[in-house]
Scaffold this motif. Structure first.
Motif, mmCIF file in Angstrom:
data_model
loop_
_atom_site.group_PDB
_atom_site.id
_atom_site.type_symbol
_atom_site.label_atom_id
_atom_site.label_comp_id
_atom_site.label_asym_id
_atom_site.label_seq_id
_atom_site.Cartn_x
_atom_site.Cartn_y
_atom_site.Cartn_z
ATOM 1 N N GLN A 1 -56.145 -5.985 -41.113
ATOM 2 C CA GLN A 1 -56.199 -4.897 -42.091
ATOM 3 C C GLN A 1 -56.706 -5.413 -43.438
ATOM 4 N N VAL A 2 -56.245 -6.589 -43.853
ATOM 5 C CA VAL A 2 -56.713 -7.172 -45.119
ATOM 6 C C VAL A 2 -58.213 -7.457 -45.040
ATOM 7 N N ILE A 3 -58.668 -8.010 -43.919
ATOM 8 C CA ILE A 3 -60.100 -8.297 -43.756
ATOM 9 C C ILE A 3 -60.908 -7.008 -43.809
ATOM 10 N N ASP A 4 -60.398 -5.973 -43.157
ATOM 11 C CA ASP A 4 -61.095 -4.679 -43.145
ATOM 12 C C ASP A 4 -61.167 -4.083 -44.558
ATOM 13 N N LEU A 5 -60.051 -4.148 -45.296
ATOM 14 C CA LEU A 5 -60.054 -3.623 -46.666
ATOM 15 C C LEU A 5 -61.029 -4.400 -47.563
ATOM 16 N N ALA A 6 -61.084 -5.727 -47.368
ATOM 17 C CA ALA A 6 -61.996 -6.550 -48.173
ATOM 18 C C ALA A 6 -63.448 -6.207 -47.892
ATOM 19 N N GLU A 7 -63.733 -5.834 -46.647
ATOM 20 C CA GLU A 7 -65.118 -5.528 -46.272
ATOM 21 C C GLU A 7 -65.530 -4.111 -46.630
ATOM 22 N N THR A 8 -64.568 -3.179 -46.652
ATOM 23 C CA THR A 8 -64.931 -1.766 -46.794
ATOM 24 C C THR A 8 -64.536 -1.127 -48.115
ATOM 25 N N THR A 9 -63.600 -1.743 -48.842
ATOM 26 C CA THR A 9 -63.094 -1.106 -50.070
ATOM 27 C C THR A 9 -63.501 -1.920 -51.288
ATOM 28 N N GLU A 10 -64.157 -1.271 -52.213
ATOM 29 C CA GLU A 10 -64.626 -1.958 -53.417
ATOM 30 C C GLU A 10 -63.438 -2.493 -54.224
ATOM 31 N N GLY A 11 -63.548 -3.737 -54.663
ATOM 32 C CA GLY A 11 -62.540 -4.328 -55.537
ATOM 33 C C GLY A 11 -61.452 -5.105 -54.830
ATOM 34 N N VAL A 12 -61.293 -4.921 -53.518
ATOM 35 C CA VAL A 12 -60.209 -5.607 -52.808
ATOM 36 C C VAL A 12 -60.483 -7.112 -52.719
ATOM 37 N N LEU A 13 -61.740 -7.485 -52.429
ATOM 38 C CA LEU A 13 -62.066 -8.913 -52.355
ATOM 39 C C LEU A 13 -61.796 -9.595 -53.698
ATOM 40 N N ARG A 14 -62.105 -8.908 -54.792
ATOM 41 C CA ARG A 14 -61.820 -9.468 -56.113
ATOM 42 C C ARG A 14 -60.320 -9.661 -56.304
ATOM 43 N N VAL B 1 -57.472 -12.487 -64.553
ATOM 44 C CA VAL B 1 -57.236 -11.250 -65.305
ATOM 45 C C VAL B 1 -58.425 -10.304 -65.164
ATOM 46 N N VAL B 2 -59.629 -10.834 -65.333
ATOM 47 C CA VAL B 2 -60.833 -9.999 -65.230
ATOM 48 C C VAL B 2 -60.978 -9.440 -63.817
ATOM 49 N N LEU B 3 -60.786 -10.296 -62.812
ATOM 50 C CA LEU B 3 -60.909 -9.836 -61.428
ATOM 51 C C LEU B 3 -59.851 -8.784 -61.106
ATOM 52 N N ALA B 4 -58.613 -9.000 -61.548
ATOM 53 C CA ALA B 4 -57.540 -8.045 -61.269
ATOM 54 C C ALA B 4 -57.798 -6.710 -61.949
ATOM 55 N N PHE B 5 -58.274 -6.759 -63.193
ATOM 56 C CA PHE B 5 -58.524 -5.503 -63.908
ATOM 57 C C PHE B 5 -59.651 -4.710 -63.248
ATOM 58 N N THR B 6 -60.736 -5.388 -62.867
ATOM 59 C CA THR B 6 -61.836 -4.666 -62.214
ATOM 60 C C THR B 6 -61.405 -4.126 -60.853
ATOM 61 N N HIS B 7 -60.486 -4.811 -60.183
ATOM 62 C CA HIS B 7 -59.922 -4.287 -58.928
ATOM 63 C C HIS B 7 -59.162 -2.989 -59.194
ATOM 64 N N GLN B 8 -58.362 -2.968 -60.241
ATOM 65 C CA GLN B 8 -57.596 -1.768 -60.574
ATOM 66 C C GLN B 8 -58.525 -0.598 -60.889
ATOM 67 N N VAL B 9 -59.588 -0.887 -61.636
ATOM 68 C CA VAL B 9 -60.540 0.165 -62.004
ATOM 69 C C VAL B 9 -61.239 0.717 -60.768
ATOM 70 N N ALA B 10 -61.603 -0.195 -59.826
ATOM 71 C CA ALA B 10 -62.372 0.226 -58.664
ATOM 72 C C ALA B 10 -61.507 0.886 -57.586
ATOM 73 N N ALA B 11 -60.301 0.313 -57.335
ATOM 74 C CA ALA B 11 -59.512 0.770 -56.187
ATOM 75 C C ALA B 11 -58.242 1.521 -56.575
ATOM 76 N N GLY B 12 -57.849 1.461 -57.830
ATOM 77 C CA GLY B 12 -56.599 2.097 -58.229
ATOM 78 C C GLY B 12 -56.697 3.605 -58.250
ATOM 79 N N THR B 13 -55.571 4.241 -57.976
ATOM 80 C CA THR B 13 -55.520 5.707 -57.999
ATOM 81 C C THR B 13 -54.647 6.233 -59.133
ATOM 82 N N THR B 14 -53.663 5.443 -59.538
ATOM 83 C CA THR B 14 -52.708 5.910 -60.545
ATOM 84 C C THR B 14 -53.401 6.247 -61.851
ATOM 85 N N PHE B 15 -54.292 5.369 -62.326
ATOM 86 C CA PHE B 15 -54.896 5.584 -63.634
ATOM 87 C C PHE B 15 -56.253 6.276 -63.550
ATOM 88 N N ALA B 16 -56.611 6.685 -62.341
ATOM 89 C CA ALA B 16 -57.797 7.525 -62.203
ATOM 90 C C ALA B 16 -57.408 8.993 -62.053
#
Length: 447
Positions: A125-138, A177-192
């Motif tokens: 599941q982690v591999i699939d999320l990294a390949e298909t969901t923006e920001g997860v690999l970061r 910090v930069v990678l985590a923040f861009t992950h939140q922006v790309a994949a997060g739902t709470t602040f979108a």
């Protein structure tokens, strides 16, 4: 021992203690943001899978603590003078371990939560999320960096690494910090979920990063450009102790106080990259600064060879070990070994009657003792030189009471080697000296 007549006592301080005000302010900021994150999380709605809900919540609070962690090490002067770099750094350390465990929990809950929904294994599941969901690999890379930093920051590893090595590895926190923040922006739902939530999250992280940028980069560069420090004299106090005198421009406008320290860089070919924390050994007079150091390591030993005219890059002043925190009109200043340097500076500035206790192995180890004698005479203070082996404890409760019968009614400023400080702090507790009257900093945490 030099004993002189006591001058009239200064008026006692009143009002809220600066340390309490600053600490309460930090707690209030953190509590307000904990509530704000919870409100945004609830308004965004819950996932159907409980594990995913827990994963999102731990990720949000891990990110919040990461931003708070940046604030703790931003070296903002207002907080540093009131709380002290040692305590802020200690809080940063424990906050960092909280961030580590929250983000590990975030990854585990998310992996198992999505695996439960998709009927895949957690690893797949982690591999699939990294390949298909923006920001997860970061996010995975960021978590890996944070785990490495957490491992090297554990006490066992930290004690075996040179400071420069540990510090270099620690700088990768900013990459995380930069990678985590861009992950939140790309994949997060709470602040979108709303424009208000998005604006809040950007303001939170923008404020934290701005504080670091101003406190760690802009302010030191500005002060060094303004003051242009250079070495004006190198005085060998003994075979192992040296004093460095520095002058520069507009030193009367430098906000330094007796008891504070700087991170000093002497800009020579072989030393420009080394920053060492040394306290001021004389109260700032607007004309020159002085540090006094003992050759305890390669960095401090090399100070003996610094040339007059060498440019100096000084980060600071830092520290809450100042007369700002006095609560009583009279004081006790306790120094051990080369820890006398901030004590000597404090004696020069402090008002009201003071008793100075200087603990050394032998009289020959008493650095700056002649200066202390002259200052004690000029200030109407009492000076006790206590020399002898570590055992028996020559600063035991009985001995402290003999030298200072009213010690529980005075502020106590303490600086020395960690074993001595720990012993004296225990003795002060036995004597029922209120915690609010005991002032010390563990300078080893600063650099």
């Amino acid at each position: 021992m030099t004993t002189l007549q006591q001058p009239p006592a200064a008026a006692s301080r009143s009002g809220a203690r600066p340390k309490v005000v600053a600490r309460t302010g930090l707690y209030a900021v953190l509590a307000a943001n904990v509530v704000a994150v919870a409100v945004c999380f609830v308004q965004a709605g819950f996932a159907s899978n409980a594990l995913i809900v827990l994963g999102r919540l731990t990720g949000l609070y891990g990110a919040l603590l990461m931003a708070f962690q940046l604030l703790l090490v931003a070296r903002l002067p207002w907080f540093d003078r009131r709380i002290g770099m040692d305590r802020l750094t200690s809080w940063h350390r424990w906050t960092g371990f909280s961030v580590l465990w929250l983000l590990v929990a975030h990854g585990v809950f998310i992996a198992f939560g999505y695996a439960q929904s998709s009927k895949m294994g957690p690893v797949n599941q982690v591999i699939d999320l990294a390949e298909t969901t923006e920001g997860v690999l970061r996010a995975i890379v960021a978590l890996g960096i944070i785990i490495v930093i957490g491992v090297v920051s554990a006490r066992y590893a930290r004690r075996r690494l040179a400071y420069e090595t540990w510090h270099f590895i620690h700088l990768y926190t900013y990459v995380a910090v930069v990678l985590a923040f861009t992950h939140q922006v790309a994949a997060g739902t709470t602040f979108a979920s709303s424009e208000v939530a998005t604006a809040y999250w950007y303001a939170l992280w923008g404020g934290a990063l701005t504080a670091v940028f101003l406190g760690r980069l802009v302010l030191p560069l500005w002060r060094n450009w303004r003051h242009q420090l250079r070495v004006t004299a190198v005085v060998h106090e003994s075979d192992q102790v040296v004093s460095i005198y520095m002058s520069g421009r507009d030193l009367d406008r430098m906000p330094a106080r007796a008891g504070q320290f700087f991170l000093w860089r002497f800009l020579t070919r072989d030393r420009w990259w080394q920053a060492n924390p040394f306290s001021l050994s004389a109260a700032p007079d607007g004309k020159q600064l002085r540090l006094t150091a003992k050759a305890a390591g390669a960095g401090s030993a090399a100070l003996r060879h610094v040339k007059v005219g060498t440019r100096v890059f000084a980060e600071g002043p830092y520290g809450a070990f100042t007369a700002m925190h006095r609560t009583r009109p009279e004081s006790v200043l306790i120094a051990g070994g080369v820890g006398v340097t901030p004590i000597r500076a404090l004696l020069e500035e402090i008002q009201g009657h003071a008793v100075v206790i200087y603990r050394v192995g032998t009289r020959q180890d008493a650095v700056l003792y002649e200066e202390l004698q002259q200052l004690a005479f000029d200030k109407g203070a009492e000076l006790h030189l206590v020399s002898g082996p570590v055992v028996p404890d020559l600063l035991a409760p009985r001995e402290l009471t003999r030298m200072v019968p009213d010690i529980a009614d005075r502020d106590v400023f303490l600086c020395g080697p960690p074993p001595m400080m720990n012993a004296v702090l225990g003795n002060l507790r036995e004597l029922n000296v209120p915690k609010s009257q005991i002032h010390f900093e563990r300078f080893s945490l600063a650099g």
